[in-house]
Design an enzyme around this catalytic site. Structure first.
Site, PDB file in Angstrom:
ATOM      1  N   LYS A 168     -24.561  37.653 103.839  1.00  0.00           N
ATOM      2  CA  LYS A 168     -25.004  38.671 104.804  1.00  0.00           C
ATOM      3  C   LYS A 168     -26.140  39.500 104.217  1.00  0.00           C
ATOM      4  O   LYS A 168     -26.101  39.848 103.028  1.00  0.00           O
ATOM      5  CB  LYS A 168     -23.802  39.556 105.155  1.00  0.00           C
ATOM      6  CG  LYS A 168     -24.075  40.621 106.208  1.00  0.00           C
ATOM      7  CD  LYS A 168     -22.810  41.407 106.526  1.00  0.00           C
ATOM      8  CE  LYS A 168     -23.029  42.472 107.586  1.00  0.00           C
ATOM      9  NZ  LYS A 168     -21.791  43.229 107.886  1.00  0.00           N
ATOM     10  N   SER A 173     -20.183  43.355 112.615  1.00  0.00           N
ATOM     11  CA  SER A 173     -21.596  43.267 112.339  1.00  0.00           C
ATOM     12  C   SER A 173     -21.994  42.023 111.546  1.00  0.00           C
ATOM     13  O   SER A 173     -23.157  41.671 111.504  1.00  0.00           O
ATOM     14  CB  SER A 173     -22.045  44.505 111.552  1.00  0.00           C
ATOM     15  OG  SER A 173     -21.371  44.560 110.298  1.00  0.00           O
ATOM     16  N   SER A 221     -15.867  44.345 110.658  1.00  0.00           N
ATOM     17  CA  SER A 221     -17.020  43.449 110.743  1.00  0.00           C
ATOM     18  C   SER A 221     -16.863  42.080 110.114  1.00  0.00           C
ATOM     19  O   SER A 221     -17.765  41.246 110.237  1.00  0.00           O
ATOM     20  CB  SER A 221     -18.242  44.119 110.137  1.00  0.00           C
ATOM     21  OG  SER A 221     -18.758  45.042 111.044  1.00  0.00           O
TER      22      SER A 221
HETATM   23  N1  GLN Z   1     -18.103  47.857 114.643  1.00  0.00           N
HETATM   24  C1  GLN Z   1     -17.821  48.884 113.683  1.00  0.00           C
HETATM   25  C2  GLN Z   1     -18.986  49.807 113.594  1.00  0.00           C
HETATM   26  O1  GLN Z   1     -19.926  49.614 114.319  1.00  0.00           O
HETATM   27  C3  GLN Z   1     -17.518  48.271 112.358  1.00  0.00           C
HETATM   28  C4  GLN Z   1     -18.716  47.871 111.598  1.00  0.00           C
HETATM   29  C5  GLN Z   1     -18.395  47.280 110.268  1.00  0.00           C
HETATM   30  O2  GLN Z   1     -17.250  46.936 109.973  1.00  0.00           O
HETATM   31  N2  GLN Z   1     -19.398  47.191 109.436  1.00  0.00           N
HETATM   32  O3  GLN Z   1     -18.976  50.746 112.845  1.00  0.00           O
END
Ligand code: GLN
Length: 481
Positions: A83, A158, A182
Site C-alpha cells: 500500500k 482505504s 481498512s
Molecule cells: N474508513 C475509516 C476511515 O475513513 C477507516 C480508515 C482506515 O482504517 N484507514 O477513517
C-alpha cells in the site's frame, strides 16, 4: 509460467514447491506477475507504481540462492504489493495524495524490509484512499480502484488497491494498513483474507501516520495460511517503533492446524442489528459451520459498540490533524509559493490535500481546541476505555468473537461519495478492534445472490492471533470447494 494468469492461482507454498522442484524460476514468476499486473491495471487502477527493476533483481537473487543450495527465505520468489502509505526506499510513495505525488522515501518500512529479507519480490505500490482516510478508495487523488469481482463497484477502503491486487491475482500477498477497518473491510468486499494484528504486533516504522494510536500494518492473501506466514515474517519488536511489542510471536502454523473442537465462540448481539439480509444469511451459515466443527457458540454483549463510530471519528481526526501538520511545504512536500508565510502554507496545503483530508483536519483541530477538548477529545478517550473493557470482559467467557465485517457487500462506485456519514457506516463493525487494540481478521464466507463476496470477521484477545487463525483455518478447510 506459460500463461500470465497462472500467477493468480499461486500461494506461498506452491511457489516454494515450484522453485525447489525447478518447475519455474523466481524471475519467470516475477515477469509473469509484472506483465499480468500491468495488463489488468487498465481495468482496476489498483497499482500506482510498478517496480520492475527491484522485482527482477530480488527474483534473480532468489534464483541464485536456490542454484547455490543456500537458505531459501520464507517468502522466496513471492510477488508482493505494498500500500502506498507504506514507505519503500527509492520507490515513490504517494499516500494516495497530490501533496506527496513525487515523494521518494530514503528508507524502507520495517515490514517491507523484513519481507524482502525473506526473499519477497516487490512488484508495485497500490492505490489507496488519501492518507488512508476512506472506505471505498474513492478518496485517492489518483482515481478510484475498481473491484475486480464487479468492476462497477468499489473494492472497499482505504486499502482498496492492496485487496484488489490479491483478488485479481496479480500479487500473491500484499500489505495494507488498518486504522478503523481498512484491511478487513476491503478484504471482505474483494473476497480475500485480511488481517489486522494486535496493536503493536507489527512495527509501524515507515507507515505514514494517520492516527498513531489506531494505525496497524497487516497482510492480505488468498488463504489463511499465507496471511499467517506473512504475519510471522513482519511481526515482532522493532527498536525503530517504540510502541512495537516485545510479546513473542507464536508458531501460527502449528497452532492453527489444531481442530477448532471445543473453542468458545461469542456472537456479539450488537453486531447483528442493522445487518443487510444477504450478509446476515451468509454469516448465519458460517456460524452453523463453526458449530459443526465443534465450536461452542453463544451470544454475548459488547454494550458500548453503539458509541464506537462517534468515538473513532473524534480520536482519529484529532490525531490526524496533528500528524498531518508536517506536510507544510517546509518539512515535507513540494511547496506552492505565496507572498507571505501563511499564504505559502495555505497554497501548499490547500492545493495538495483533497476534501476528505481537509474535513478531517478541520474536525480534529476543532475537537482538540481549548474550549472543546474536554467535551469531545477527553470524553472520546474515556469511551474508548469502555469499549476496550467490553472486549476484556467478553474474552473472560469466549476464545474468539465472530461477527460480520460490514453491514453490506461492495457498493457501486459513486453511490456514497456525497454522503460522508453513510460512508462512515461501512466501518461500523470494524472500528472497535482498532479502538481496543485487539486483533481481528476477515475471511471470505460466500457470495450474495448478486455474486458479491461477504467477509466473516473473527476477533481474538490481545496477542492471541493464533486463536483467530485456528478458527479461520478450520473454517476455510471445511468450506473449501
Ligand atoms: N474508513 C475509516 C476511515 O475513513 C477507516 C480508515 C482506515 O482504517 N484507514 O477513517
Amino acid at each position: 509460467m506459460s500463461r500470465l494468469s497462472e500467477v493468480a492461482s499461486l500461494t506461498i507454498p506452491a511457489i516454494r514447491e515450484g522453485l525447489v522442484n525447478k518447475r519455474f524460476s523466481a524471475v519467470e514468476v516475477a515477469q509473469a506477475a509484472l506483465s499480468f499486473a500491468e495488463r489488468e491495471n487498465s481495468a482496476t487502477n489498483a497499482y500506482l507504481t510498478f517496480s520492475p527493476e527491484r522485482a527482477l533483481a530480488a527474483a534473480a537473487r532468489v534464483d541464485e540462492e536456490i542454484a547455490k543450495g543456500e537458505y531459501v527465505g520464507t517468502l522466496a520468489g513471492v510477488p508482493v504489493a505494498i500500500k502506498d502509505v507504506i514507505m519503500t526506499k527509492g520507490l515513490r510513495s504517494t499516500c494516495g495524495s497530490r501533496i506527496l505525488e513525487n515523494y521518494v522515501p530514503p528508507y524502507d518500512a520495517t515490514a517491507v524490509y523484513r519481507m524482502e529479507a525473506e526473499g519477497a519480490v516487490l512488484i508495485g505500490k497500490t492505490n489507496c484512499d488519501e492518507f488512508a482516510m476512506g472506505s471505498s478508495n474513492e478518496n485517492s487523488a489518483f482515481g478510484p480502484v475498481r473491484n475486480p469481482r464487479a468492476l462497477d463497484r468499489v473494492p472497499g477502503g482505504s486499502s482498496g488497491g492492496s485487496a484488489a491486487v490479491v483478488a485479481q491475482g496479480t500479487a500473491v500477498v500484499s500489505l495494507g494498513s488498518d486504522t478503523g477497518g481498512s484491511i478487513r473491510q476491503p478484504a471482505g468486499f474483494c473476497g480475500v483474507v485480511g488481517v489486522t494484528p494486535t496493536y503493536g504486533r507489527v512495527s509501524r516504522y515507515g507507515l505514514a501516520a494517520f492516527a498513531s494510536s489506531l494505525d496497524h500494518i497487516g497482510p492480505f492473501s488468498r488463504t489463511v495460511e499465507d496471511a499467517a506466514t506473512v504475519l510471522r515474517v513482519i511481526a515482532g519488536r522493532d527498536d525503530l517503533d517504540s510502541t512495537s511489542a516485545f510479546a513473542p510471536v507464536d508458531d501460527y502454523h502449528t497452532l492453527m492446524k489444531e481442530p477448532a473442537l471445543g473453542m468458545k465462540v461469542g456472537l456479539p448481539k450488537e453486531y447483528f442489528e442493522g445487518l443487510g439480509a444477504d450478509t446476515g444469511k451468509l454469516i448465519g451459515a458460517a456460524v452453523k459451520e463453526l458449530e459443526k466443527l465443534g465450536c461452542e457458540v453463544r451470544e454475548i454483549s459488547l454494550p458500548h459498540t453503539q458509541y464506537a463510530l462517534s468515538c473513532y471519528y473524534i480520536v482519529a481526526t484529532a490525531e490526524a490533524s496533528s500528524n498531518l501538520a508536517r506536510y507544510d511545504g517546509v518539512r515535507y512536500t513540494s511547496r506552492s509559493d505565496g507572498d507571505t508565510l501563511t499564504a505559502m502554507y495555505r497554497n501548499t496545503r490547500g492545493c495538495g490535500f483533497g476534501p476528505e483530508v481537509k474535513r478531517r483536519i478541520m474536525l480534529g483541530t476543532y475537537v482538540l481546541s481549548a474550549g472543546y477538548h474536554d467535551a469531545y477529545y477527553r470524553k472520546a478517550q474515556q469511551v474508548r476505555t469502555l469499549i476496550t473493557q467490553d472486549f476484556t470482559r467478553a474474552f473472560e467467557e469466549v476464545d474468539v468473537i465472530v461477527a460480520p465485517v460490514s453491514p453490506f457487500p461492495a457498493f457501486k462506485i459513486g453511490e456514497k461519495v456525497d454522503d460522508p456519514l453513510a460512508m462512515y457506516l461501512s466501518d461500523i463493525y470494524t472500528l472497535t478492534a482498532d479502538l481496543s487494540g485487539v486483533p481481528a481478521m476477515s475471511v471470505p464466507c460466500g457470495e450474495s445472490p448478486e455474486g458479491l463476496p461477504v467477509g466473516l470477521q473473527i476477533f481474538a484477545k490481545h496477542f492471541d492471533e493464533a486463536a483467530m487463525f485456528r478458527v479461520a483455518y478450520n473454517y476455510e478447510q471445511a468450506t473449501a470447494r
